[in-house]
Design an enzyme around this catalytic site. Structure first.
Site, short mmCIF file in Angstrom:
data_model
loop_
_atom_site.label_atom_id
_atom_site.label_comp_id
_atom_site.label_asym_id
_atom_site.label_seq_id
_atom_site.Cartn_x
_atom_site.Cartn_y
_atom_site.Cartn_z
N GLY A 238 -1.47 -0.32 16.13
CA GLY A 238 -2.61 -0.78 15.36
C GLY A 238 -2.37 -1.98 14.47
N GLU A 272 3.95 2.77 18.54
CA GLU A 272 3.29 2.41 19.80
C GLU A 272 2.56 1.06 19.67
OE1 GLU A 272 0.70 5.69 20.50
OE2 GLU A 272 2.32 7.16 20.64
N PRO A 273 3.27 -0.02 19.36
CA PRO A 273 2.61 -1.32 19.20
C PRO A 273 2.25 -1.94 20.54
CG PRO A 273 4.97 -1.59 19.04
CD PRO A 273 4.73 -0.11 19.18
N GLY A 274 1.12 -2.60 20.59
CA GLY A 274 0.73 -3.33 21.79
C GLY A 274 0.30 -4.73 21.42
N ARG A 275 -0.87 -4.82 20.77
CA ARG A 275 -1.44 -6.12 20.43
C ARG A 275 -0.49 -7.01 19.62
NH1 ARG A 275 -7.02 -6.96 19.61
NH2 ARG A 275 -7.25 -4.70 19.47
N ARG A 311 -13.16 -9.81 25.92
CA ARG A 311 -13.13 -9.46 24.50
C ARG A 311 -14.27 -10.10 23.69
NH1 ARG A 311 -9.67 -10.72 21.17
NH2 ARG A 311 -9.83 -8.83 19.92
N TYR A 315 -16.36 -7.05 22.31
CA TYR A 315 -16.03 -6.74 20.91
C TYR A 315 -16.58 -7.76 19.92
CZ TYR A 315 -12.41 -3.76 23.06
OH TYR A 315 -11.73 -2.84 23.79
N CYS A 341 -23.79 -14.74 35.72
CA CYS A 341 -25.22 -14.60 35.43
C CYS A 341 -25.48 -13.52 34.39
CB CYS A 341 -25.99 -14.31 36.71
SG CYS A 341 -26.00 -15.72 37.82
N TYR A 369 -5.12 -7.50 26.03
CA TYR A 369 -6.46 -7.13 26.47
C TYR A 369 -7.19 -8.32 27.09
CZ TYR A 369 -5.01 -3.29 23.57
OH TYR A 369 -4.27 -2.27 23.04
#
Length: 415
Positions: A238, A272-275, A311, A315, A341, A369
């Site tokens: 996070g 658990e890092p991702g971003r 994204r 988002y 379209c 992402y």
């Protein structure tokens, strides 16, 4: 910095991105190997004060080359599907450093994870406990589990990526955690090893992490009183990144905010890092197809679209967009849109840019992402992916051909 300008032209490490775009075509995802390594090592070194394991969240960017770079550094992996498990294994990841999160693990997923010997299942429901017990019993194995608890902490982030509130679908509600642990403790083929929480993504302050940790520690103390002792605590991911003007904590600031409590607790720590590892290790390159100025708005139609990078549409995410090379055009306010379209097909709105019909644009923060959420909407092949290392650019995923998009489709038999 892995993405810098040399004589005005944007480079990834030592690779001229104008030349990379010409060599591999656009739309094109470009990643920096050095950036992936630095972001991982920054976090790993920040937590050196305690026994820990960094488990990279595969969902943020799952390319095999990315996973292999991180595996070589000693990374573990946080997975949410059997497909991600297969990817990690194909990239040489160590099964004993894998944590299996996610709401809907199938029996086949659980069986494979048990057979290869993952570190832990992060469990989110009674039904999942029963399913893991059944599979483990059939295989005559003991499944290591932790419960993902929902601490009801507001992460102050976009509602689609907030996961730690009681109205979210994730985790065991805080008011049923103790009874769920007690139930798990009765199942003979499960071994309770830890407790897990993840309150959301793109957090830009440390206080929600601290609040969540305090609430989880209170649960740990209650479990001790019931005779249930744990080996590890999983704090999820996070940690936010800079897309526009955010000021997220550094890896060290994040670790320092948790250090006194974690040292006192004395359990092994999983993260658990991702971003924060992948986002700013990548850009999306796209070519200007058409300029469409109007009396109301100025539109630039590019060859990337919402199918390549969803994204901004999904988002309402703001992502920095810059020209790769300088030019002499006048600066105007542009909406950067794709050819799909849908009115929602845009990469950015109201951007001050100097554009020509031949401009190459770079969308920053696209390493997380980006490709993983891309699709074939409007029968568009997905982009190619490239990783640069110093002055070399390597193709790590080929561009999809149009013909490949229907190779698994079939006509009805002729009547």
């Amino acid at each position: 910095m892995s993405f810098t300008r040399i004589q005005g032209i944007l480079h990834a490490e030592q690779c001229n991105l104008e030349q990379v775009a010409k060599q591999f075509g656009t739309p094109l995802y470009v990643y920096s190997k050095a950036a992936f390594e630095k972001h991982y090592l920054d976090l790993h070194q920040a937590f050196e004060f305690i026994d820990h394991q960094i488990c990279y969240a595969v969902k943020s960017n799952s390319n095999l080359a990315v996973l292999k770079v991180l595996a070589k550094l000693g990374a573990g992996f946080d997975i949410v599907t059997g497909g991600e498990l297969a990817r990690v294994l194909a990239a040489g990841g160590d099964p004993s450093k894998i944590v299996f999160s996610g709401l809907g693990k199938s029996e086949a997923d659980i069986q494979k994870a048990l057979e290869v010997g993952i570190a832990c299942f992060n469990v989110e429901s009674y039904a999942e406990l029963d399913r893991i017990e059944q599979v483990a019993s059939r295989l005559n194995k003991i499944a290591p589990i932790s419960l993902r608890v929902n601490p009801d902490v507001d992460a102050n982030t976009h509602p689609y990526i907030s996961t730690g509130l009681k109205e979210n679908k994730f985790g065991i509600p805080s008011d049923t955690v103790l009874e769920t642990y007690q139930y798990a403790n009765t199942l003979p083929h499960l071994k309770i090893t830890g407790i897990d929480c993840h309150i959301g993504s793109q957090l830009t302050e440390t206080q929600p992490f601290v609040d969540a940790l305090d609430r989880v520690i209170a649960m740990i103390e209650q479990l001790k009183a019931l005779g249930i002792t744990l080996e590890h605590i999983d704090l999820g991911g996070g940690l936010g990144v800079v897309y526009q003007d955010e000021v997220p904590p550094t890896a060290k600031e994040y670790a320092d905010s948790l250090k006194p409590t974690l040292e006192k607790l004395g359990l092994k720590v999983y993260l658990e890092p991702g971003r924060c590892i992948s986002a700013n290790a990548g850009v999306l390159l796209t070519h200007v197809d058409l300029l469409k100025p109007t009396n109301h708005r100025n539109f630039v139609i590019v060859d990337a679209a919402m199918n390549d990078l969803i994204r901004p549409s999904l988002y309402q995410a703001w992502m920095d967009i810059q020209t790769v090379s300088p030019n002499d055009a006048d600066v105007k306010t542009w909406d950067i849109v794709g050819a799909i379209c849908e009115t929602g097909d845009f990469l950015g709105k109201e951007r001050e840019l100097a554009l020509t019909p031949n401009s190459t644009l770079a969308v920053f923060g696209a390493g997380a992402y980006g490709f993983v959420m891309s699709s074939n909407y409007n029968t568009r092949g997905r982009a190619a992916e490239v990783m640069v290392s110093d002055d070399q650019a390597y193709l790590i995923r080929e561009r999809e051909t149009i013909e490949s998009l229907w190779e698994k489709e079939h006509f009805l038999p002729e009547e």
